[in-house]
Design an enzyme around this catalytic site. Structure first.
Site, PDB file in Angstrom:
ATOM      1  N   GLY A  45       0.263  13.581   4.154  1.00  0.00           N
ATOM      2  CA  GLY A  45       1.196  13.515   3.044  1.00  0.00           C
ATOM      3  C   GLY A  45       0.654  14.312   1.866  1.00  0.00           C
ATOM      4  O   GLY A  45      -0.566  14.465   1.734  1.00  0.00           O
ATOM      5  N   GLN A  50      -0.069  16.786  -6.881  1.00  0.00           N
ATOM      6  CA  GLN A  50      -1.344  17.201  -6.277  1.00  0.00           C
ATOM      7  C   GLN A  50      -1.495  18.717  -6.193  1.00  0.00           C
ATOM      8  O   GLN A  50      -2.596  19.216  -5.956  1.00  0.00           O
ATOM      9  CB  GLN A  50      -1.492  16.610  -4.870  1.00  0.00           C
ATOM     10  CG  GLN A  50      -1.626  15.100  -4.880  1.00  0.00           C
ATOM     11  CD  GLN A  50      -1.816  14.569  -3.479  1.00  0.00           C
ATOM     12  OE1 GLN A  50      -0.870  14.362  -2.752  1.00  0.00           O
ATOM     13  NE2 GLN A  50      -3.062  14.374  -3.071  1.00  0.00           N
ATOM     14  N   CYS A 106      -7.226  10.203   0.216  1.00  0.00           N
ATOM     15  CA  CYS A 106      -6.323  11.042  -0.574  1.00  0.00           C
ATOM     16  C   CYS A 106      -6.937  12.429  -0.704  1.00  0.00           C
ATOM     17  O   CYS A 106      -8.125  12.538  -0.994  1.00  0.00           O
ATOM     18  CB  CYS A 106      -6.124  10.414  -1.949  1.00  0.00           C
ATOM     19  SG  CYS A 106      -5.035  11.368  -3.024  1.00  0.00           S
ATOM     20  N   LEU A 107      -6.124  13.461  -0.515  1.00  0.00           N
ATOM     21  CA  LEU A 107      -6.653  14.828  -0.616  1.00  0.00           C
ATOM     22  C   LEU A 107      -7.167  15.138  -2.019  1.00  0.00           C
ATOM     23  O   LEU A 107      -8.017  16.000  -2.175  1.00  0.00           O
ATOM     24  CB  LEU A 107      -5.573  15.843  -0.211  1.00  0.00           C
ATOM     25  CG  LEU A 107      -5.119  15.786   1.260  1.00  0.00           C
ATOM     26  CD1 LEU A 107      -3.965  16.746   1.497  1.00  0.00           C
ATOM     27  CD2 LEU A 107      -6.277  16.085   2.206  1.00  0.00           C
ATOM     28  N   HIS A 148       2.061   5.541  -0.626  1.00  0.00           N
ATOM     29  CA  HIS A 148       0.949   6.285  -1.236  1.00  0.00           C
ATOM     30  C   HIS A 148       1.483   7.507  -1.989  1.00  0.00           C
ATOM     31  O   HIS A 148       1.101   7.765  -3.138  1.00  0.00           O
ATOM     32  CB  HIS A 148      -0.050   6.695  -0.133  1.00  0.00           C
ATOM     33  CG  HIS A 148      -1.199   7.523  -0.607  1.00  0.00           C
ATOM     34  ND1 HIS A 148      -2.498   7.070  -0.612  1.00  0.00           N
ATOM     35  CD2 HIS A 148      -1.252   8.775  -1.115  1.00  0.00           C
ATOM     36  CE1 HIS A 148      -3.288   8.014  -1.097  1.00  0.00           C
ATOM     37  NE2 HIS A 148      -2.553   9.064  -1.409  1.00  0.00           N
ATOM     38  N   GLU A 149       2.394   8.253  -1.336  1.00  0.00           N
ATOM     39  CA  GLU A 149       2.929   9.468  -1.965  1.00  0.00           C
ATOM     40  C   GLU A 149       3.856   9.125  -3.133  1.00  0.00           C
ATOM     41  O   GLU A 149       3.865   9.806  -4.156  1.00  0.00           O
ATOM     42  CB  GLU A 149       3.669  10.334  -0.935  1.00  0.00           C
ATOM     43  CG  GLU A 149       2.832  10.778   0.256  1.00  0.00           C
ATOM     44  CD  GLU A 149       1.506  11.404  -0.127  1.00  0.00           C
ATOM     45  OE1 GLU A 149       1.414  12.049  -1.187  1.00  0.00           O
ATOM     46  OE2 GLU A 149       0.535  11.226   0.635  1.00  0.00           O
ATOM     47  N   HIS A 152       2.030   8.636  -6.188  1.00  0.00           N
ATOM     48  CA  HIS A 152       1.621   9.893  -6.849  1.00  0.00           C
ATOM     49  C   HIS A 152       2.663  10.371  -7.857  1.00  0.00           C
ATOM     50  O   HIS A 152       2.302  10.834  -8.947  1.00  0.00           O
ATOM     51  CB  HIS A 152       1.422  11.004  -5.814  1.00  0.00           C
ATOM     52  CG  HIS A 152       0.043  11.063  -5.229  1.00  0.00           C
ATOM     53  ND1 HIS A 152      -1.091  11.285  -5.988  1.00  0.00           N
ATOM     54  CD2 HIS A 152      -0.390  10.947  -3.953  1.00  0.00           C
ATOM     55  CE1 HIS A 152      -2.156  11.299  -5.196  1.00  0.00           C
ATOM     56  NE2 HIS A 152      -1.767  11.085  -3.956  1.00  0.00           N
TER      57      HIS A 152
HETATM   58 ZN    ZN Z   1      -2.963  10.920  -2.301  1.00  0.00          ZN
END
Ligand code: ZN
Length: 189
Positions: A45, A50, A106-107, A148-149, A152
């Site tokens: 995701g 991000q 998380c990236l 999660h997304e 963000h």
């Molecule tokens: Zn994330």
């Protein structure tokens, strides 16, 4: 084009996001770039903040889980999940009282994985990349990634869900990420 991923500590991850108001070639290019960036970083995701855009937009790809899903569920993997799923102006309209624990990463927060408790199921209404409306009830992994997304685009990170104690334990590591003292095999800002 692969875009650099903004790390923990960058204010863009906390800023307010705006609705997408219409389809444009720039939007379609951005979606392509986000999918490529997510795949390039082996993520499942990626949300617009991000990659530095404060928009109500995220992408999810769980297609590689087809085999596991069919084995576990004994039913065919939904056709729509076989490709990256694009969520434009999403809205979570309901969530189950039942909660699940799941380890998240998380990236934007490399090298940290922690168990987060969230509703097992959610209802989400969104536009796909062709601006067609969907209203899905999802559970388990897809519900997890979506929440999660979705966080963000509300300026929330998974570490915000941890206990004060856990966050204190991670403080130094988070500071290092914010300072850019982190090695990743994908491009970060
Ligand atoms: Zn994330």
């Amino acid at each position: 084009m692969i875009l650099p991923i903004y790390p923990y500590g960058n204010p863009v991850l906390r800023a307010e996001c705006e609705d997408i108001t219409g389809d444009t070639p720039e939007l379609q290019q951005l979606i392509e770039d986000m999918i490529e960036t997510m795949h390039g970083a082996s993520g499942i995701g990626l949300a617009a903040p991000q990659i530095g855009k404060n928009l109500h937009l995220f992408v999810v790809d769980i297609s590689h889980l087809e085999e596991d899903y069919e084995k576990d569920e004994g039913q065919p993997f939904p056709e729509l999940w076989k490709n990256p799923i694009v969520f434009i102006n999403p809205e979570i309209t309901d969530e189950s009282e039942t909660l699940s624990d799941f380890e998240e990463g998380c990236l934007s927060i490399p090298d940290i994985r922690e168990v987060v408790t969230r509703p097992t199921e959610v209802q989400i209404r969104f536009l796909d990349r062709h601006f067609k409306t969907h209203d899905w009830r999802v559970d388990r992994l897809l519900a997890r990634v979506i929440q999660h997304e979705y966080d963000h685009i509300e300026g929330i990170l998974f570490v915000d869900h941890l206990s004060a104690f856990k966050r204190r334990m991670l403080r130094r590591k988070l500071q290092e990420i914010a300072r850019g003292n982190i090695e990743t095999d994908y491009k970060m800002l």
